[in-house]
Motif scaffolding. Sequence first.
Motif, short mmCIF file in Angstrom:
data_model
loop_
_atom_site.label_atom_id
_atom_site.label_comp_id
_atom_site.label_asym_id
_atom_site.label_seq_id
_atom_site.Cartn_x
_atom_site.Cartn_y
_atom_site.Cartn_z
N LYS A 175 0.83 -1.21 0.00
CA LYS A 175 0.00 0.00 0.00
C LYS A 175 0.87 1.26 0.00
O LYS A 175 0.54 2.26 -0.66
N ARG A 176 1.97 1.23 0.72
CA ARG A 176 2.86 2.39 0.75
C ARG A 176 3.47 2.62 -0.63
O ARG A 176 3.49 3.76 -1.13
N LEU A 177 3.95 1.55 -1.27
CA LEU A 177 4.55 1.68 -2.59
C LEU A 177 3.53 2.12 -3.63
O LEU A 177 3.84 2.94 -4.51
N VAL A 229 9.06 3.32 -9.32
CA VAL A 229 8.73 2.05 -9.97
C VAL A 229 9.63 0.92 -9.48
O VAL A 229 9.17 -0.21 -9.26
N ALA A 230 10.90 1.21 -9.27
CA ALA A 230 11.86 0.17 -8.90
C ALA A 230 11.47 -0.59 -7.64
O ALA A 230 11.60 -1.83 -7.60
N PRO A 231 10.99 0.08 -6.57
CA PRO A 231 10.59 -0.70 -5.39
C PRO A 231 9.43 -1.65 -5.65
O PRO A 231 9.37 -2.73 -5.05
N LEU A 232 8.51 -1.27 -6.55
CA LEU A 232 7.41 -2.17 -6.90
C LEU A 232 7.93 -3.39 -7.66
O LEU A 232 7.47 -4.51 -7.44
N GLN A 233 8.88 -3.17 -8.56
CA GLN A 233 9.48 -4.28 -9.28
C GLN A 233 10.20 -5.22 -8.31
O GLN A 233 10.11 -6.45 -8.43
N ARG A 257 3.85 -8.03 -17.37
CA ARG A 257 2.86 -7.15 -16.75
C ARG A 257 3.55 -6.08 -15.90
O ARG A 257 3.06 -4.96 -15.81
N THR A 258 4.68 -6.40 -15.32
CA THR A 258 5.35 -5.45 -14.45
C THR A 258 5.88 -4.25 -15.23
O THR A 258 6.12 -3.19 -14.65
N GLY A 259 6.06 -4.40 -16.54
CA GLY A 259 6.52 -3.28 -17.35
C GLY A 259 5.51 -2.16 -17.44
O GLY A 259 5.87 -1.03 -17.83
N ARG A 260 4.26 -2.43 -17.08
CA ARG A 260 3.22 -1.41 -17.12
C ARG A 260 2.97 -0.78 -15.75
O ARG A 260 2.11 0.09 -15.63
N TYR A 261 3.71 -1.21 -14.77
CA TYR A 261 3.58 -0.59 -13.45
C TYR A 261 3.90 0.90 -13.51
O TYR A 261 3.35 1.69 -12.74
N ARG A 262 4.82 1.29 -14.41
CA ARG A 262 5.24 2.69 -14.44
C ARG A 262 4.10 3.63 -14.84
O ARG A 262 4.18 4.84 -14.61
#
Length: 240
Positions: free
Chosen positions: A128-130, A160-164, A212-217
């Motif tokens: 939730k924080r990220l 984005v990096a911490p979510l990855q 899918r993680t490439g769309r986190y940004r």
Amino acid sequence: MPTTPPPPIYLDWTFWAFVVAALALILSQIPQPYDRLNATHYLGNPNVNLHVQLINTGGRAVRVSSLALELTRDDGRKMTMPAQTFSRADGTAGSFIFTPFTLELGREWVNFVSFYAVFNTADERESKRLTKDLRTDIDAKLLAQPPDANALVEADPARVAPLQAFFDAREFWAPGEYTARLMATCKPARASVVRNFRFTLFESDVQDLRERTGRYRYGFGVYLTDNKVTEVYPRIQGLA
């Protein structure tokens, strides 16, 4: 799994054929999936969507207390995912929270069920924080755009990096074969039943899920609904 909207009802389920299985015993509850399941994830936490059919063929009403799906990778790593939500197989719109229910004699319960484990407290707090940090960054950039701008806005790499990294640490899906146990826990206990099956994720399947993680940004798959298909549909094998 954090308290985010459940995954949508994926694509057109009607093209899936029923699995035909010969039973050695007459079971009071018979979970019968279609011949494919749907696999996806949220920040690495696996989700499985499965068609489940329960039929009460016994002599009395049965209370279905829970449904759960236990997955074991071929390297031995295991995860148990309770049923969390379901959607109607008859096409009724919306999804519903799975709760215990009573199945009367001769009745059936046929739905698409979403199985996933919720994050523990520490992971939920961190996710939730990220997510909030990413959303705040994107929202600020959107407000700074001209009113007629319609281009996608990217969050700063530092957001984005911490979510990855969160995804990388919790990723469950890997190429290989999985054994699965679909478990219906009932009252009376003798009505409970387990169905076993296998499925395989290929390297291309896992790559699709990782992409899918490439769309986190952009916020997609984190706090925005991602309409791009990021699910895979492995075939169910060895149903027993």
